[in-house]
Write a protein that holds these residues in place. Structure first.
Motif, PDB file in Angstrom:
ATOM      1  N   SER A 141     -14.880  -8.968  17.920  1.00  0.00           N
ATOM      2  CA  SER A 141     -13.180  -8.472  17.831  1.00  0.00           C
ATOM      3  C   SER A 141     -12.861  -7.976  16.908  1.00  0.00           C
ATOM      4  CB  SER A 141     -12.319  -9.657  18.607  1.00  0.00           C
ATOM      5  OG  SER A 141     -12.436 -10.525  17.592  1.00  0.00           O
ATOM      6  N   TRP A 142     -12.022  -7.037  16.842  1.00  0.00           N
ATOM      7  CA  TRP A 142     -11.400  -6.234  15.794  1.00  0.00           C
ATOM      8  C   TRP A 142      -9.911  -6.354  15.764  1.00  0.00           C
ATOM      9  CZ3 TRP A 142     -12.065  -4.237  11.184  1.00  0.00           C
ATOM     10  CH2 TRP A 142     -10.994  -3.160  10.782  1.00  0.00           C
ATOM     11  N   ALA A 143      -9.251  -6.583  14.527  1.00  0.00           N
ATOM     12  CA  ALA A 143      -7.820  -6.546  14.739  1.00  0.00           C
ATOM     13  C   ALA A 143      -7.341  -6.587  13.200  1.00  0.00           C
ATOM     14  CB  ALA A 143      -7.245  -7.562  15.434  1.00  0.00           C
ATOM     15  N   ASP A 144      -6.458  -6.012  12.761  1.00  0.00           N
ATOM     16  CA  ASP A 144      -5.901  -5.949  11.221  1.00  0.00           C
ATOM     17  C   ASP A 144      -6.933  -6.146  10.169  1.00  0.00           C
ATOM     18  OD1 ASP A 144      -3.169  -6.013  12.657  1.00  0.00           O
ATOM     19  OD2 ASP A 144      -3.501  -8.225  12.961  1.00  0.00           O
ATOM     20  N   GLY A 145      -7.866  -5.256  10.209  1.00  0.00           N
ATOM     21  CA  GLY A 145      -8.938  -5.316   9.387  1.00  0.00           C
ATOM     22  C   GLY A 145      -9.951  -6.374   9.134  1.00  0.00           C
ATOM     23  N   GLU A 146      -9.820  -7.375  10.349  1.00  0.00           N
ATOM     24  CA  GLU A 146     -10.963  -8.187  10.492  1.00  0.00           C
ATOM     25  C   GLU A 146     -11.899  -8.080  11.573  1.00  0.00           C
ATOM     26  OE1 GLU A 146      -7.756 -11.810   8.693  1.00  0.00           O
ATOM     27  OE2 GLU A 146      -8.803 -11.974  10.610  1.00  0.00           O
ATOM     28  N   LEU A 147     -13.039  -8.163  11.236  1.00  0.00           N
ATOM     29  CA  LEU A 147     -14.030  -7.771  12.360  1.00  0.00           C
ATOM     30  C   LEU A 147     -14.720  -9.285  12.448  1.00  0.00           C
ATOM     31  CD1 LEU A 147     -15.686  -5.922  13.964  1.00  0.00           C
ATOM     32  CD2 LEU A 147     -17.347  -5.745  12.331  1.00  0.00           C
ATOM     33  N   ARG A 148     -14.385  -9.995  13.678  1.00  0.00           N
ATOM     34  CA  ARG A 148     -14.954 -11.345  14.051  1.00  0.00           C
ATOM     35  C   ARG A 148     -16.154 -11.330  15.042  1.00  0.00           C
ATOM     36  NH1 ARG A 148     -10.528 -15.285  13.673  1.00  0.00           N
ATOM     37  NH2 ARG A 148      -8.727 -14.241  12.365  1.00  0.00           N
ATOM     38  N   ILE A 149     -17.014 -11.955  14.460  1.00  0.00           N
ATOM     39  CA  ILE A 149     -18.204 -12.050  15.066  1.00  0.00           C
ATOM     40  C   ILE A 149     -18.555 -13.414  15.609  1.00  0.00           C
ATOM     41  CG2 ILE A 149     -20.864 -11.490  15.230  1.00  0.00           C
ATOM     42  CD1 ILE A 149     -18.671  -9.939  12.458  1.00  0.00           C
ATOM     43  N   CYS A 150     -18.548 -13.727  16.673  1.00  0.00           N
ATOM     44  CA  CYS A 150     -19.060 -15.096  17.173  1.00  0.00           C
ATOM     45  C   CYS A 150     -20.405 -15.100  17.347  1.00  0.00           C
ATOM     46  CB  CYS A 150     -18.191 -15.296  18.721  1.00  0.00           C
ATOM     47  SG  CYS A 150     -16.430 -15.517  18.402  1.00  0.00           S
ATOM     48  N   ASP A 151     -21.210 -15.724  16.287  1.00  0.00           N
ATOM     49  CA  ASP A 151     -22.646 -15.656  16.409  1.00  0.00           C
ATOM     50  C   ASP A 151     -23.295 -17.035  16.642  1.00  0.00           C
ATOM     51  OD1 ASP A 151     -21.853 -16.189  13.844  1.00  0.00           O
ATOM     52  OD2 ASP A 151     -23.241 -15.034  12.842  1.00  0.00           O
ATOM     53  N   GLY A 152     -22.420 -17.986  16.863  1.00  0.00           N
ATOM     54  CA  GLY A 152     -23.122 -19.321  16.728  1.00  0.00           C
ATOM     55  C   GLY A 152     -22.168 -20.366  17.975  1.00  0.00           C
ATOM     56  N   PRO A 153     -22.824 -21.442  17.820  1.00  0.00           N
ATOM     57  CA  PRO A 153     -22.208 -22.331  19.008  1.00  0.00           C
ATOM     58  C   PRO A 153     -20.612 -22.798  18.312  1.00  0.00           C
ATOM     59  CG  PRO A 153     -23.551 -23.525  17.658  1.00  0.00           C
ATOM     60  CD  PRO A 153     -23.973 -22.248  17.386  1.00  0.00           C
ATOM     61  N   PRO A 154     -19.562 -22.946  19.345  1.00  0.00           N
ATOM     62  CA  PRO A 154     -18.395 -23.266  18.745  1.00  0.00           C
ATOM     63  C   PRO A 154     -18.340 -24.511  17.702  1.00  0.00           C
ATOM     64  CG  PRO A 154     -18.377 -23.083  21.169  1.00  0.00           C
ATOM     65  CD  PRO A 154     -19.839 -23.155  20.601  1.00  0.00           C
ATOM     66  N   GLY A 155     -17.484 -24.760  17.017  1.00  0.00           N
ATOM     67  CA  GLY A 155     -17.315 -25.595  15.882  1.00  0.00           C
ATOM     68  C   GLY A 155     -17.876 -25.262  14.644  1.00  0.00           C
ATOM     69  N   ARG A 156     -18.810 -24.449  14.425  1.00  0.00           N
ATOM     70  CA  ARG A 156     -19.496 -24.187  13.328  1.00  0.00           C
ATOM     71  C   ARG A 156     -18.355 -23.538  12.280  1.00  0.00           C
ATOM     72  NH1 ARG A 156     -24.520 -20.497  13.751  1.00  0.00           N
ATOM     73  NH2 ARG A 156     -24.186 -20.177  11.536  1.00  0.00           N
ATOM     74  N   PRO A 157     -18.416 -23.853  10.979  1.00  0.00           N
ATOM     75  CA  PRO A 157     -17.568 -23.282  10.088  1.00  0.00           C
ATOM     76  C   PRO A 157     -17.440 -21.806  10.115  1.00  0.00           C
ATOM     77  CG  PRO A 157     -18.909 -24.806   8.871  1.00  0.00           C
ATOM     78  CD  PRO A 157     -19.553 -24.316  10.307  1.00  0.00           C
ATOM     79  N   VAL A 158     -16.153 -21.350   9.848  1.00  0.00           N
ATOM     80  CA  VAL A 158     -15.898 -20.016   9.839  1.00  0.00           C
ATOM     81  C   VAL A 158     -16.110 -19.559   8.522  1.00  0.00           C
ATOM     82  CG1 VAL A 158     -14.008 -18.009   9.922  1.00  0.00           C
ATOM     83  CG2 VAL A 158     -14.096 -19.869  11.590  1.00  0.00           C
ATOM     84  N   LEU A 159     -17.197 -18.224   8.477  1.00  0.00           N
ATOM     85  CA  LEU A 159     -17.551 -17.734   6.992  1.00  0.00           C
ATOM     86  C   LEU A 159     -16.713 -16.410   6.912  1.00  0.00           C
ATOM     87  CD1 LEU A 159     -21.329 -18.421   7.420  1.00  0.00           C
ATOM     88  CD2 LEU A 159     -19.698 -19.624   6.236  1.00  0.00           C
ATOM     89  N   TRP A 160     -15.910 -16.494   5.878  1.00  0.00           N
ATOM     90  CA  TRP A 160     -15.202 -15.048   5.419  1.00  0.00           C
ATOM     91  C   TRP A 160     -16.038 -14.485   4.527  1.00  0.00           C
ATOM     92  CZ3 TRP A 160     -10.277 -14.268   7.388  1.00  0.00           C
ATOM     93  CH2 TRP A 160      -9.647 -15.418   8.229  1.00  0.00           C
TER      94      TRP A 160
END
Length: 329
Positions: free
Chosen positions: A184-203
């Protein structure tokens, strides 16, 4: 989840491209797998006889049982569409300790024991590197290049052409939002769900390094990471990869359309559900490129096809009028 932060200059330097070496190594996942990539199964069966004559001891060990491959063998493309032999030449000059380190890392991630034969080869990094280059080159020449790669390249080129149109017509949002449901893309952020839920978010800030969007035929979800060269990369399932399952023998076009423009041209129009080159269409129909080229020229002159030049290749796709005729509207 990984989130890339993109500034205006990062959007300007975002590019798309595919890697023949990446696809070659990933295709080894078809060996011994009972599930996944069903559209590729008949291709793997077709080249099985040739494969047994190759350096199978090494080739079978390059991808782990869980599907992990050394990073140096699955590179991010230099340019839009590098050649396989150019990529192998770069591999042949890579630091000799790189391949052993990447192989160990792949098996560590997988949790599987490394094959004894590979353990022996790791003792001589120079010999290992040379043997891998030779084995992958032979695998490409005898199994992939004759028939599989023309079809695969058509799918990948069609994806690149589609991304270019999305960017031109809709901007960055159009480019990013339909790469995959997990992106998904919004406000300059490209979010990629590339693993199982619950994994830490990497910025991660792209920060002028150039984001690479890379279609592949061997992924069922998006993958994000930073290549050893420092380029943030999003690998995503190529659009239209189901076309790999199509047989070269196609059903006949509708009698009404064949009566209007002739059976050969009606059949070509029907094949262009996704953009394709003259060579790829000829391979699918089992005829010469010259014969296909004459019909494509006539269809384009009649306004039924549009042409897009991608480097030295020309992709044909149906125009709005061609879509109407093909669908019977």
């Amino acid at each position: 989840m990984r989130i890339y932060l993109l500034e205006v200059e990062d959007l300007a330097s975002t590019r798309c491209g595919y890697s023949p070496l990446h696809e070659t190594v990933r295709s080894l996942r078809l060996r011994g797998r009972t599930r996944g990539f069903p559209e590729q199964r008949r291709w793997a069966a077709a080249w099985a006889r040739h494969y047994t004559r190759l350096d199978t001891e090494l080739l079978d060990a390059l991808v782990t049982p869980g599907g992990h491959a050394p990073a140096v063998l699955t590179p991010r493309p230099r340019g839009c569409r590098p050649g396989l032999r150019d990529e192998l030449s770069l591999l042949a000059t890579a630091p000799p300790d790189r391949l052993p380190a990447d192989l160990r890392a792949a098996y560590d991630r997988d949790g599987s024991p490394m094959p004894p034969a590979l353990h022996r080869l790791l003792r001589d990094p120079y010999a290992l590197r040379g043997r891998v280059v030779a084995a992958l080159g032979a695998y490409w020449t005898h199994c992939l290049e004759p028939l599989w790669w023309p079809r695969a390249r058509t799918v990948l080129e069609a994806d690149l052409a589609y991304r270019g149109r999305r960017l031109a017509e809709l901007g960055a949002e159009g480019l990013f939002t339909d790469l995959d449901p997990g992106i998904s893309w919004a406000d300059g952020e490209l979010r990629i769900c590339d693993g199982p839920p619950g994994r830490p978010v990497l910025w991660e800030r792209v920060a002028g390094r150039g984001l690479v969007l890379m279609p592949t035929l061997f992924a069922d979800r998006p993958l994000a990471g930073t290549s050893p060269s420092g380029h943030p990369t999003v690998v995503y399932p190529a659009r239209g990869r189901g076309a790999m399952a199509e047989s070269t023998a196609r059903t006949a076009a509708s009698p009404a359309l064949a009566g209007l423009i002739g059976a050969p041209r009606a059949r070509l129009l029907g094949l262009l559900d996704t953009p394709a080159t003259t060579t790829a269409l000829a391979q699918r129909l089992g005829v010469t490129p010259g014969a296909v080229s004459r019909h494509l020229g006539a269809l384009a002159a009649a306004g039924l096809l549009e042409r897009t030049r991608i480097g030295r290749a020309v992709l044909y796709r149906r125009s709005e009028l061609g879509e109407s005729l093909a669908s019977g509207r």
